[in-house]
Write a protein that holds these residues in place. Sequence first.
Motif, PDB file in Angstrom:
ATOM      1  N   SER A   1       0.297   3.886   2.979  1.00  0.00           N
ATOM      2  CA  SER A   1       0.486   3.425   4.103  1.00  0.00           C
ATOM      3  C   SER A   1       1.952   3.990   4.905  1.00  0.00           C
ATOM      4  O   SER A   1       2.552   4.701   4.244  1.00  0.00           O
TER       5      SER A   1
ATOM      6  N   SER B   1      -0.214 -10.910   6.934  1.00  0.00           N
ATOM      7  CA  SER B   1      -1.595 -10.811   7.557  1.00  0.00           C
ATOM      8  C   SER B   1      -1.736 -11.339   8.876  1.00  0.00           C
ATOM      9  O   SER B   1      -0.936 -10.638   9.719  1.00  0.00           O
TER      10      SER B   1
ATOM     11  N   ASP C   1       0.884  -1.141   0.046  1.00  0.00           N
ATOM     12  CA  ASP C   1       0.226   0.103   0.006  1.00  0.00           C
ATOM     13  C   ASP C   1       0.667   1.256   0.081  1.00  0.00           C
ATOM     14  O   ASP C   1       1.494   1.517   1.071  1.00  0.00           O
TER      15      ASP C   1
ATOM     16  N   ALA D   1      -1.785  -2.450  10.610  1.00  0.00           N
ATOM     17  CA  ALA D   1      -2.822  -3.195  10.281  1.00  0.00           C
ATOM     18  C   ALA D   1      -4.043  -2.527  10.000  1.00  0.00           C
ATOM     19  O   ALA D   1      -4.767  -2.679   8.774  1.00  0.00           O
TER      20      ALA D   1
ATOM     21  N   PRO E   1      -7.609  -4.267   3.032  1.00  0.00           N
ATOM     22  CA  PRO E   1      -7.507  -5.756   3.214  1.00  0.00           C
ATOM     23  C   PRO E   1      -6.810  -6.405   1.844  1.00  0.00           C
ATOM     24  O   PRO E   1      -6.151  -7.469   2.049  1.00  0.00           O
TER      25      PRO E   1
ATOM     26  N   THR F   1      -4.344  -0.236   6.721  1.00  0.00           N
ATOM     27  CA  THR F   1      -3.858  -0.978   5.464  1.00  0.00           C
ATOM     28  C   THR F   1      -4.958  -1.661   5.025  1.00  0.00           C
ATOM     29  O   THR F   1      -5.496  -2.646   5.540  1.00  0.00           O
TER      30      THR F   1
ATOM     31  N   HIS G   1      -2.160  -6.386   7.330  1.00  0.00           N
ATOM     32  CA  HIS G   1      -3.509  -5.490   6.590  1.00  0.00           C
ATOM     33  C   HIS G   1      -4.726  -5.819   7.509  1.00  0.00           C
ATOM     34  O   HIS G   1      -4.552  -6.609   8.417  1.00  0.00           O
ATOM     35  N   GLN G   2      -5.677  -5.114   7.004  1.00  0.00           N
ATOM     36  CA  GLN G   2      -7.016  -5.198   7.797  1.00  0.00           C
ATOM     37  C   GLN G   2      -7.384  -6.849   7.901  1.00  0.00           C
ATOM     38  O   GLN G   2      -7.231  -7.384   6.807  1.00  0.00           O
TER      39      GLN G   2
ATOM     40  N   ARG H   1      -4.001  -5.085   0.264  1.00  0.00           N
ATOM     41  CA  ARG H   1      -2.733  -4.302   0.383  1.00  0.00           C
ATOM     42  C   ARG H   1      -1.953  -5.009   1.398  1.00  0.00           C
ATOM     43  O   ARG H   1      -2.358  -5.666   2.565  1.00  0.00           O
ATOM     44  N   LEU H   2      -0.567  -4.729   1.647  1.00  0.00           N
ATOM     45  CA  LEU H   2       0.091  -5.103   2.687  1.00  0.00           C
ATOM     46  C   LEU H   2       1.066  -3.911   3.110  1.00  0.00           C
ATOM     47  O   LEU H   2       1.577  -3.077   2.186  1.00  0.00           O
ATOM     48  N   THR H   3       1.045  -3.516   4.300  1.00  0.00           N
ATOM     49  CA  THR H   3       2.253  -2.611   4.905  1.00  0.00           C
ATOM     50  C   THR H   3       3.294  -3.593   5.334  1.00  0.00           C
ATOM     51  O   THR H   3       3.188  -4.334   6.246  1.00  0.00           O
TER      52      THR H   3
END
Length: 259
Positions: free
Chosen positions: A66, A160, A63, A232, A237, A235, A183-184, A239-241
């Motif tokens: 983020s 995750s 992301d 988390a 869902p 960010t 992420h979320q 995507r990833l931080t």
Amino acid sequence: MASVARRIVTWAAAFEDGAIIRAAFFGLLTATAVILYLDYTELTATQPIAIAPELTPILPAFDPSSPAGKPGPEVTTPVEQLHQPLTATLVSGGTLKLTGTIDPGAAGRVQAEIDAHGEYIRTVALDSPGGAVAEALAIGRLIRDKGYATSVAAGALCASSCPLIFAAGRERIATAKSAIGVHQIYAAAPSASLASRLAAAGQAMSDAQTLTAQISRYLKGMGVDEEVWLRALETPPDRLTYFSAEELKRLNLATRLAN
């Protein structure tokens, strides 16, 4: 009336800044849960989903908006292997390798492997795109109870819900090339009437707040900075931080960086 006013002023003065911040945070989380749920159900109203996305993790893009908006390290594990149900395999050097998606029943399989070979295990090596949060928390508690270390190797993925397992290690070993991201948390929403969707949204709010409290307490108990969980929540869902090596150390998610 004056005495009541004085009591209110005294209570307000005694109310900690941290408590105000937490109250605002949980209020924001509640509103966000409703919006996300309704948006998601609107998008999927004509396309019912049979399997919750939480149980079929993807390998999302980073992301860019983020706080740590940058691509993560290269993941060298084949995607097909990461999408298989989680396997627990004892390898040389006292390492228990957990590879694949954290599916329902994963904690039971890890428990069985520990029951069979626990005396040989020293480190739990992770390579997973995440999956069921309850299973990840259960596996993490098993690891902490046994006093094992955790690790994410260079080229391995821990995304995750997987970082919840990583956080459980008495020693947590990563490298600058370990792909560790959050992420979320999300799940599928079936097509339904507006009334049903609103009722489900209310339950989703409750579940989101309960889960936030559980994960916050869990990370605190593991000695990990709660900013990991805030990242988390920030960010989307899909995507990833990713955490840099410096962030892994600063947030105490990793206690040691290997070469």
